[in-house]
Design an enzyme around this catalytic site. Structure first.
Site, PDB file in Angstrom:
ATOM      1  N   GLY A   1       0.642  -0.870   0.651  1.00  0.00           N
ATOM      2  CA  GLY A   1       0.303   0.001   0.313  1.00  0.00           C
ATOM      3  C   GLY A   1       0.297   1.448   0.297  1.00  0.00           C
ATOM      4  O   GLY A   1       0.007   2.011   0.191  1.00  0.00           O
TER       5      GLY A   1
ATOM      6  N   ASN B   1      23.820   2.446   1.149  1.00  0.00           N
ATOM      7  CA  ASN B   1      23.717   0.850   1.408  1.00  0.00           C
ATOM      8  C   ASN B   1      24.359   0.574   0.125  1.00  0.00           C
ATOM      9  O   ASN B   1      24.943  -0.674   0.795  1.00  0.00           O
ATOM     10  CB  ASN B   1      22.287   0.437   1.893  1.00  0.00           C
ATOM     11  CG  ASN B   1      22.630  -0.942   1.727  1.00  0.00           C
ATOM     12  OD1 ASN B   1      22.424  -1.816   2.544  1.00  0.00           O
ATOM     13  ND2 ASN B   1      22.080  -2.006   0.575  1.00  0.00           N
TER      14      ASN B   1
ATOM     15  N   TYR C   1      38.691  -2.527   1.915  1.00  0.00           N
ATOM     16  CA  TYR C   1      37.157  -1.866   3.118  1.00  0.00           C
ATOM     17  C   TYR C   1      37.224  -1.139   4.106  1.00  0.00           C
ATOM     18  O   TYR C   1      36.185  -0.477   4.154  1.00  0.00           O
ATOM     19  CB  TYR C   1      36.582  -3.678   2.701  1.00  0.00           C
ATOM     20  CG  TYR C   1      35.285  -4.004   3.653  1.00  0.00           C
ATOM     21  CD1 TYR C   1      34.176  -2.965   2.524  1.00  0.00           C
ATOM     22  CD2 TYR C   1      34.908  -4.732   4.028  1.00  0.00           C
ATOM     23  CE1 TYR C   1      33.287  -3.297   3.138  1.00  0.00           C
ATOM     24  CE2 TYR C   1      33.481  -4.976   4.570  1.00  0.00           C
ATOM     25  CZ  TYR C   1      32.058  -3.878   4.299  1.00  0.00           C
ATOM     26  OH  TYR C   1      31.590  -3.882   4.527  1.00  0.00           O
TER      27      TYR C   1
ATOM     28  N   LYS D   1      35.599   2.288   4.871  1.00  0.00           N
ATOM     29  CA  LYS D   1      34.428   2.202   5.926  1.00  0.00           C
ATOM     30  C   LYS D   1      35.332   3.667   6.923  1.00  0.00           C
ATOM     31  O   LYS D   1      34.162   3.619   7.746  1.00  0.00           O
ATOM     32  CB  LYS D   1      34.309   0.654   6.550  1.00  0.00           C
ATOM     33  CG  LYS D   1      33.279   0.479   5.762  1.00  0.00           C
ATOM     34  CD  LYS D   1      31.725   0.491   4.673  1.00  0.00           C
ATOM     35  CE  LYS D   1      30.776  -0.160   3.487  1.00  0.00           C
ATOM     36  NZ  LYS D   1      29.718   0.987   3.667  1.00  0.00           N
TER      37      LYS D   1
END
Length: 254
Positions: free
Chosen positions: A57, A93, A159, A163
C-alpha cells in the site's frame, strides 16, 4: 504503545537490490514509508521490489544511478523529488564488491573503489539531499558501515579504509547539521545471514560464531530493524552513533 511509524515519510535506499538493501526497502515500506529504490544494474530486482512495496500500500519508484558519480547522484535526487517528493530518510547502503587480498597484493584500484563507494557516495548524497532537510528542519541520514572497521583483520584493508573514512564524514556531518534537527548515524552489521545463505543452507559458521557473545550470526531483518529504528521518531535524540549489530562481536569503547 510505541510504534515504528514512518507514515508520510519518503525514504531512499541505495544499493536497494542487494542482500541487505532488499530487506531494508520492504521493512521501511512495512512501517509506512514510501521508497525510492536505487539500483545500478539489476533492474529486474528493482522492479520486483517496487511491486512488493506497492503491495504493502506504499508508493515506490526505481532509479538507476552510479553512486560514485556526483552527476548521477544529483539526477537521483531530482528523480526522487519528481517521482515521490522530498526525501526524509537517506540510507547509504551501496558498496562496490571486490576480492580481498593482503595490503601488499591488493590492487590500487580496489582502494579507489572503496573510497568512491563509501566516502564519496556519502558526500554526494549529503550534498544532494541534506539541504532540503535543513530547509524543512529535520531528516534522517543513515549509513551502512561494518564491524570490519573495528576488526582490522588481514585482507580487509581496502574495505576498512573506505568504511573508516566514511565514519569520519558521518561524525562531522552529525555535528554540522544537528541544529537543523537532522540525525546522522551508522549501522555496522556483522557477518549477516541473507537469502543467499538460506538458499544454500550456509546460515551457520562455527568458526565465526564462537567469538560472538550471542553465539550466532545476525539476520538481514535484524539489520533492517535497526535502520528503521534510526529512521523513526523513537531515535530522535540519537546522532553521531556507530551502532554495531553483530551480537557483541565488536564493542565500541568509551
Amino acid at each position: 504503545m510505541l510504534q515504528l511509524d514512518l507514515t508520510g515519510k519518503i525514504a531512499l535506499v541505495t544499493g536497494a537490490t542487494g542482500d541487505l538493501g532488499r530487506v531494508m526497502v520492504r521493512t521501511l515500506a512495512d512501517c509506512g514509508a514510501d521508497v525510492v529504490i536505487h539500483y545500478r544494474s539489476n533492474e529486474d530486482k528493482a522492479l520486483e521490489l517496487k511491486q512488493a512495496v506497492e503491495a504493502l500500500g506504499r508508493r515506490a519508484i526505481t532509479v538507476q544511478a552510479d553512486i560514485t558519480k556526483q552527476g548521477d547522484v544529483n539526477r537521483l535526487q531530482a528523480e526522487a523529488v519528481a517521482g515521490l517528493g522530498q526525501v526524509d530518510i537517506v540510507v547509504a547502503n551501496a558498496v562496490i564488491q571486490y576480492q580481498w587480498e593482503s595490503v601488499l597484493k591488493q590492487p590500487i584500484e580496489d582502494y579507489e573503489s572503496q573510497f568512491e563507494s563509501c566516502v564519496m557516495q556519502s558526500v554526494y548524497l549529503a550534498k544532494a539531499f541534506v539541504p532540503a532537510m535543513v530547509e524543512r528542519g529535520g531528516g534522517r541520514f543513515i549509513g551502512i558501515n561494518t564491524e570490519c572497521a573495528m576488526q582490522n583483520a588481514p585482507g580487509q584493508s581496502a574495505y576498512v579504509a573506505g568504511k573508516r573514512g566514511m565514519d569520519g564524514v558521518y561524525r562531522v556531518l552529525a555535528k554540522e547539521v544537528g541544529e537543523s534537527g537532522i540525525t546522522v548515524n551508522q549501522v555496522a552489521p556483522g557477518w549477516t545471514i541473507s537469502d543467499r545463505d538460506r538458499a544454500t543452507g550456509s546460515e551457520r559458521n562455527e568458526g565465526y560464531e564462537k567469538n560472538v557473545p550471542l553465539k550466532r550470526r545476525g539476520s538481514d531483518q535484524e539489520i533492517a530493524n535497526t535502520v528503521v529504528f534510526l529512521a523513526s521518531e523513537l531515535s530522535s535524540f540519537i546522532t553521531g552513533a556507530y551502532v554495531p549489530v553483530n551480537g557483541g562481536n565488536v564493542m565500541p569503547a568509551i
